[in-house]
Design a protein around this motif. Structure first.
Motif, PDB file in Angstrom:
ATOM      1  N   ALA A  27      27.846  62.843  15.015  1.00 33.03           N
ATOM      2  CA  ALA A  27      27.820  61.693  14.602  1.00 33.03           C
ATOM      3  C   ALA A  27      26.011  61.503  13.517  1.00 33.03           C
ATOM      4  O   ALA A  27      25.278  61.491  13.627  1.00 33.03           O
ATOM      5  CB  ALA A  27      27.501  60.388  15.331  1.00 33.03           C
ATOM      6  N   LEU A  28      26.432  60.926  12.446  1.00 28.60           N
ATOM      7  CA  LEU A  28      25.285  60.711  11.499  1.00 28.60           C
ATOM      8  C   LEU A  28      24.128  60.125  11.801  1.00 28.60           C
ATOM      9  O   LEU A  28      24.499  59.229  12.634  1.00 28.60           O
ATOM     10  CB  LEU A  28      25.670  60.054  10.211  1.00 28.60           C
ATOM     11  N   ASP A  70      31.154  63.473  22.358  1.00 24.89           N
ATOM     12  CA  ASP A  70      30.597  64.514  24.034  1.00 24.89           C
ATOM     13  C   ASP A  70      29.634  65.201  24.041  1.00 24.89           C
ATOM     14  O   ASP A  70      28.645  65.756  25.069  1.00 24.89           O
ATOM     15  CB  ASP A  70      31.849  64.846  24.580  1.00 24.89           C
ATOM     16  N   LEU A  71      29.501  66.683  23.466  1.00 23.47           N
ATOM     17  CA  LEU A  71      28.383  67.278  22.373  1.00 23.47           C
ATOM     18  C   LEU A  71      26.990  66.441  22.929  1.00 23.47           C
ATOM     19  O   LEU A  71      26.149  66.829  23.231  1.00 23.47           O
ATOM     20  CB  LEU A  71      28.582  68.021  21.690  1.00 23.47           C
ATOM     21  N   LYS A  72      26.879  65.410  22.578  1.00 26.47           N
ATOM     22  CA  LYS A  72      25.914  64.773  22.080  1.00 26.47           C
ATOM     23  C   LYS A  72      25.141  64.145  23.560  1.00 26.47           C
ATOM     24  O   LYS A  72      23.941  64.177  23.370  1.00 26.47           O
ATOM     25  CB  LYS A  72      25.864  63.799  20.243  1.00 26.47           C
ATOM     26  N   HIS A  73      25.954  63.717  23.460  1.00 24.36           N
ATOM     27  CA  HIS A  73      26.150  62.941  25.123  1.00 24.36           C
ATOM     28  C   HIS A  73      25.354  63.869  25.779  1.00 24.36           C
ATOM     29  O   HIS A  73      24.496  63.270  26.494  1.00 24.36           O
ATOM     30  CB  HIS A  73      27.008  61.759  25.589  1.00 24.36           C
ATOM     31  N   ARG A  78      19.704  63.971  20.363  1.00 24.08           N
ATOM     32  CA  ARG A  78      19.327  63.894  19.619  1.00 24.08           C
ATOM     33  C   ARG A  78      20.024  65.077  18.019  1.00 24.08           C
ATOM     34  O   ARG A  78      21.479  65.242  18.186  1.00 24.08           O
ATOM     35  CB  ARG A  78      18.024  65.440  19.607  1.00 24.08           C
ATOM     36  N   ASN A  79      18.838  64.839  17.449  1.00 23.44           N
ATOM     37  CA  ASN A  79      20.020  64.892  15.636  1.00 23.44           C
ATOM     38  C   ASN A  79      19.673  66.082  15.483  1.00 23.44           C
ATOM     39  O   ASN A  79      20.030  66.822  14.754  1.00 23.44           O
ATOM     40  CB  ASN A  79      18.978  63.573  14.990  1.00 23.44           C
ATOM     41  N   ASN A  80      18.838  67.187  15.812  1.00 23.88           N
ATOM     42  CA  ASN A  80      18.478  68.354  15.335  1.00 23.88           C
ATOM     43  C   ASN A  80      17.843  69.322  16.257  1.00 23.88           C
ATOM     44  O   ASN A  80      16.911  70.433  16.041  1.00 23.88           O
ATOM     45  CB  ASN A  80      18.012  68.050  13.900  1.00 23.88           C
TER      46      ASN A  80
ATOM     47  N   LEU B  42      32.808  71.459  27.895  1.00 22.09           N
ATOM     48  CA  LEU B  42      33.212  70.394  26.844  1.00 22.09           C
ATOM     49  C   LEU B  42      33.603  71.175  25.491  1.00 22.09           C
ATOM     50  O   LEU B  42      33.963  72.201  25.837  1.00 22.09           O
ATOM     51  CB  LEU B  42      31.205  70.339  26.631  1.00 22.09           C
ATOM     52  N   THR B  43      35.103  69.702  24.982  1.00 19.92           N
ATOM     53  CA  THR B  43      35.097  70.245  23.735  1.00 19.92           C
ATOM     54  C   THR B  43      34.630  70.344  22.165  1.00 19.92           C
ATOM     55  O   THR B  43      34.603  69.074  22.506  1.00 19.92           O
ATOM     56  CB  THR B  43      36.520  69.960  23.965  1.00 19.92           C
TER      57      THR B  43
END
Lengths: 378, 71
Positions: A27-28, A70-73, A78-80, B42-43
């Motif tokens: 997400a941006l 899901d991956l971010k959570h 984090r952003n980078n 994760l997907t």
């Protein structure tokens, strides 16, 4: 992603040592920057990926995070950030901010040093400008000052048919309030209608201007439930957001229902192949969307007023009971280097680390800690 | 004293073997709390929009994942 060229050099040197590389498009972080707005569908996120490939000239393959992020959570919020996964599926390195030089050293330790050391100058990177067509003006509409710490509400599109097909989401709605007013149930609601450059469209100022209507749930009152955007003068086409402020009052309700916002506008595509009227609808729930990203620093920032965040540890706690930021730094800064990295953070600082780390360098310094704690006290 | 030295040596050996080749290099960003954990199921989606299991695309080799976006 300023470190892409350096990452690409590491990729060139280690892809043949059986190391898989992927960027994950998330997400941006700062919607509004370069006119970009948060995608609402997977197709739109994939269009961002395609744009990133051409704009940044990347060779490392991309993955797109799911639309539920899901991956971010799951991998640190984090952003980078960057991480190295071992062949047996263990996260052996997880850094809050990507550092290609250190990544190179880490990989040398794990799979052996590469025989080559590619430099950025060695790369044949072909980047592509993604500037808007000259005829589409920007900076012609005065923006409403916003604050980076504003609470962004959860907005969902409601499908509207255009003929047989669903109306494309040319316009995205961003709804913000400040956290304190959200708790009190009374305050100012910001509504920003952004024309999404990923669809290569712009406002048609030769046609009637954008209008909106809001249906309110029982108990919720708004200072206005309809509005019309002023038309930029002497500009036939532009891509600036159309913004409004509306006072809201929950009328004492603890769980107010969502707003339903209908927006009508005229748009043209950037290739001048069509211009048409469009209608879109959104629901705006009074819940905070943690994935909405911070207001772009390119925007004018709001002065004064309140902001801040809610933390579970703060509820019911008086100001006098909170320790000073200096004491908090002493308590958490385990290696006494004057900053708190994520592994040192505890309690509200740990739970809200990304918000405390305002400059996103992977550590909370004394000024960031003080500012973050002041926000919590409001 | 000997007992303490032995304990320190064992601790260092465990830490070093966990990384493979010694202590991690220092970077600009601090370590995240997920370090040392198993990669969850994760997907994600590849560039064509095909759904992929992250563990599957990395399986059997070292993988580098870098998060980013255009803003």
């Amino acid at each position: 992603m300023r470190n892409v060229p350096s990452l690409e050099t590491v990729y060139q040197d280690y892809k043949n040592k059986d190391v898989a590389f992927f960027y994950v498009y998330k997400a941006l972080a700062h919607p509004g920057k370069s006119g970009l707005v948060q995608p609402l569908t997977l197709d739109e996120r994939l269009a961002h990926v395609a744009k990133a490939k051409t704009q940044l000239g990347t060779k490392i393959p991309w993955l797109a995070d799911s639309m539920t992020n899901d991956l971010k959570h799951a991998l640190g919020e984090r952003n980078n950030s960057e991480m190295i996964i071992s062949p047996d599926g263990k996260i052996v390195i997880a850094r809050s901010w990507s550092d290609p030089a250190v990544l190179r050293t880490d990989l040398a330790g794990l799979v052996g040093k590469s025989a080559n050391t590619t430099t950025i100058a060695d790369l044949d990177v072909k980047t592509e400008s993604t500037r808007r067509p000259e005829k589409v003006a920007t900076g012609v509409v005065k923006l409403i000052p916003r604050k980076q710490e504003a609470a962004v509400l959860s907005v969902k599109p409601i499908e509207v048919k255009s003929g047989e097909e669903p109306q494309p989401l040319y316009v995205k709605l961003r709804a913000e309030v400040d956290s304190a007013s959200l708790r009190s149930g009374k305050g100012e609601l910001y509504l920003g209608f952004f024309i999404d450059p990923i669809h290569r469209v712009h406002w048609n100022n030769l046609a009637p201007t954008l209008t909106f209507e809001i249906k309110t749930p029982d108990g919720v009152t708004l200072s206005k439930t309809a509005g019309e955007a002023p038309k930029p003068e002497d500009v036939d086409a532009d891509a600036d957001p159309r913004e409004f402020l509306v006072d809201y009052d929950f009328g004492g309700s603890d769980s107010p229902g969502p707003l339903e916002v209908t927006v009508k506008y005229f748009a043209c595509d950037d290739d001048d192949k069509w211009c048409s009227a469009a209608t879109q609808k959104f629901t705006v729930a009074w819940t905070v969307n943690r994935d909405a990203g911070k207001v772009s620093k390119e925007r004018p920032s709001g002065g004064g007023g309140s902001g801040g965040m809610r933390t579970s540890g703060q509820k019911g706690k008086g100001k006098g009971q909170m320790m000073s930021s200096a004491d908090m730094m002493k308590r958490l800064d385990a290696n006494a280097d004057g900053k708190i990295v994520e592994s040192e953070a505890r309690g509200p600082v740990q739970r809200n680390f990304a918000r405390f780390d305002a400059n996103e360098d992977g550590a909370v310094d004394a000024a960031e800690l003080k500012a973050g704690m002041e926000q919590m006290r409001r | 004293m000997i007992k303490r030295l032995t304990l320190m040596t064992i601790t260092f050996a465990i830490a070093a073997s966990a990384f493979g080749q010694g202590p991690r290099a220092k970077g600009k960003g601090g370590p995240l709390s997920i370090e040392g954990q198993e990669l969850p199921e994760l997907t994600a989606f590849d560039e064509s929009g095909k759904e992929v299991a992250l563990k599957q695309v990395l399986k059997g080799r070292y993988g580098v994942i870098v998060f980013g976006c255009l803003t």
